[in-house]
Write an enzyme that holds these catalytic residues in place. Structure first.
Site: not given
Ligand code: ATP
Ligand code: MG
Length: 140
Positions: A11, A51, A93, A104, A114, A117, A128
């Site tokens: 990212k 997203y 996350t 992370r 973070n 992805h 994807e």
């Molecule tokens: P990713 O999909 O990016 O691999 P993830 O699967 O661990 O991450 P998801 O729940 O899919 O987490 O959330 C997607 C992304 O949205 C997170 O990686 C983070 O960048 C952002 N995100 C998730 N939760 C929050 C939150 N509460 N506040 C701000 N950003 C968030």
């Molecule tokens: Mg995710």
């Protein structure tokens, strides 16, 4: 155990801090092979589509802004059980909850910024990967 592929993004917070090599080393040290990789600037449309599952969440707008705020490195990683293996290498996350030694824990700035992805299922991985790579760009 089967050889599998997963989709990964390094990212903008990580490319800005020049961490591409250190993050790739984590994948390689943990048995994943980078079989496709390119550095791109995501368009707003690409980030919104990528997203889309989060479009009702309060952080969606900020997330799209963040993902388009700088270059990202999109990747296909291959290995045994690659989807789950990569989620383990990435860590939780929220970096505050991530295990020691994970990407992370070591590199993420916040729950949003973070660093990486990774796909959360083999079906999403296929989808994807197809958003960013042609079959001919993936060399196993
Ligand atoms: P990713 O999909 O990016 O691999 P993830 O699967 O661990 O991450 P998801 O729940 O899919 O987490 O959330 C997607 C992304 O949205 C997170 O990686 C983070 O960048 C952002 N995100 C998730 N939760 C929050 C939150 N509460 N506040 C701000 N950003 C968030
Ligand atoms: Mg995710």
């Amino acid at each position: 155990m089967v050889t599998q592929r997963t989709f990964s993004i390094i990212k903008p917070d990580a490319t800005r801090r020049n961490l591409t090599g250190k993050i790739n080393a984590k994948f390689e040290e943990n048995g994943l092979r980078i079989v496709a990789q390119k550095r791109i600037r995501m368009t707003k449309e690409q980030a919104e589509q990528f997203y889309a599952v989060h479009k009702e969440r309060p952080f969606y707008g900020d997330l799209v802004k963040f993902m388009t705020s700088g270059p990202v490195v999109v990747q296909v990683l291959e290995g045994e059980d690659a989807v789950a293996a990569n989620r383990k290498i990435m860590g939780a996350t929220n970096p505050a909850n991530a295990d020691a030694g994970t990407i992370r824990k070591e590199f993420a700035e916040s729950i949003e910024a973070n660093s990486v992805h990774g796909s959360d299922s083999p079906e999403n991985a296929k989808m994807e990967i197809s958003l960013f790579f042609k079959d001919s760009e993936i060399v196993g």
